[in-house]
Design an enzyme around this catalytic site. Sequence first.
Site, PDB file in Angstrom:
ATOM      1  N   ASP A   9     -70.977  11.451  47.970  1.00  0.00           N
ATOM      2  CA  ASP A   9     -70.385  11.978  46.747  1.00  0.00           C
ATOM      3  C   ASP A   9     -70.190  13.483  46.832  1.00  0.00           C
ATOM      4  O   ASP A   9     -71.147  14.249  46.788  1.00  0.00           O
ATOM      5  CB  ASP A   9     -71.303  11.628  45.572  1.00  0.00           C
ATOM      6  CG  ASP A   9     -70.709  12.021  44.237  1.00  0.00           C
ATOM      7  OD1 ASP A   9     -69.568  12.504  44.202  1.00  0.00           O
ATOM      8  OD2 ASP A   9     -71.393  11.836  43.214  1.00  0.00           O
ATOM      9  N   ASP A  19     -63.388  15.022  43.759  1.00  0.00           N
ATOM     10  CA  ASP A  19     -64.603  14.256  43.518  1.00  0.00           C
ATOM     11  C   ASP A  19     -64.501  12.836  44.069  1.00  0.00           C
ATOM     12  O   ASP A  19     -63.749  12.018  43.549  1.00  0.00           O
ATOM     13  CB  ASP A  19     -64.854  14.213  42.006  1.00  0.00           C
ATOM     14  CG  ASP A  19     -66.069  13.415  41.629  1.00  0.00           C
ATOM     15  OD1 ASP A  19     -67.022  13.390  42.419  1.00  0.00           O
ATOM     16  OD2 ASP A  19     -66.064  12.820  40.540  1.00  0.00           O
TER      17      ASP A  19
END
Length: 517
Positions: A302, A115
């Site tokens: 992201d 992430d």
Amino acid sequence: RWGLFCPESSGAMRPMHLLGVTCLWILSCALLLGGACSDGLLRINLSKKRLDKETLAAAKSARQETNLLRPDDGSRHSLGLSDDDIVPLDNYLDTQYFGEIGVGTPPQNFTVIFDTGSSNLWVPSSKCYFSIACYLHHKYKSTKSTTYKKNGETCTISYGSGSIAGFFSEDSVLVGELVVKNQKFIETTREASPTFIIGKFDGILGLGFPEISVGSAPPIWQSMQEQKLIEKDIFSFWLNRDPDASAGGELVFGGVDKKHYKGKHTYVPVTRKGYWQFDMGDLLIGGESTGFCAGGCAAIVDSGTSLLAGPTTIVAQVNHAIGAEGIISTECKEVVREYGEMILELLVAQTRPQKVCSQIGLCVFDGSYSVSNQIESVVDKKEKRGSDLLCTACEMTVVWIQNQLRKNQTKELILDYANQLCERLPSPNGESTVDCHQISEMPDLAFTIANKTFTLTPEQYVVKLEQSGQTICISGFMAFDVPPPRGPLWILGDVFMGAYHTVFDFGESRIGFAKSA
């Protein structure tokens, strides 16, 4: 996204990170723990599955429980292939990408999300006794590791409807064939959210900057850098969006694989460390400006977010252009009906667009941006919420009318267009459906980055999911509003990263994009 908080020495609580506006696309890898490949790259391969409605619903509930942004984050070449560490990524139902790492000696395997919107590593602890999620996932046993070092600093992960508690430890972490020594990570001892029960992952491996890392724990890439485990201070993502392909993608540490992209990368500097944030320009629909970000917007790349999240003002225009269906906004239509002509007249009279809504009394203006939803009031909360919605609807209407004025449209056509856009506002859950049979008729959309356009075709920005044996299509754009000074903000998730190979250069503090192969 989930917000993670840990106590500072002062006793204050700091939020940790974004984990995903929606958890639709979560990075997943099945590690290949064999020898390095002939090209010097260590690879972790991706597999593909179809997206279904149940997974979408789970992702939506996860997003609805989260705090999307930390209130304050403290602010916040030619690339070779030798000695790189390549992590193949598995793609679960076209929504989750996750992969294996090993913690401890000998390695205890965990499936984690890679992430870029967070910076800490956490996995469930063997001391997690009272959470169902812990019994459904792998748990770290410190007594089984010869390289474990006790830390003990406690922390709590907070999100909308629950929390996760844990403590810090240190141990070796195996990523591909790289062994990162003495990595500080979190052992979770309580996982109270259904999100963690249904998730296909055990934990999170954050790839953001140290500025948003809780407990001063270095991100895994920083530890690799300090321990001289990688040749170049970069990592890169290639996400394979071909639903029929067996490989889901690769995460490469220390370099790039030239087979993953076409042409050269366009680089932009990181403007605010913490997240991988940069400045972008306008979004174009069929080559025409949407106006709202023409003067610039912030953007975050992201890997933990599936779709493209951006200002409602623009998403409504996108939905109108592609025929997406959302919920009619009563407040929006009320503003157009009651104030549309007044807004039009003020704009024709050269009133600054930012001051129009305050001038007609729907927003309070402080000289730089609307602050209506920051002002506390003694009136009933429902009344305050209503005034906030009217302010937001007014600000969107100003942008829409301004765009049509540039095209010299008549008053009737301008107000009718604004009314149509009201009907295209996204549903409260963020996403909107589209007609799968009309994909070929939809326009291309393009982001302006470093004065270059990065185009997404309808096939790239429409997401398909399965429901009762039938295919349903949803827009890859969802509404996400961040007020100034942090916003307006775009979050470029896996829909964008699938179309454009992305290089995260922490040595030069920059991000690179090139067409994916």
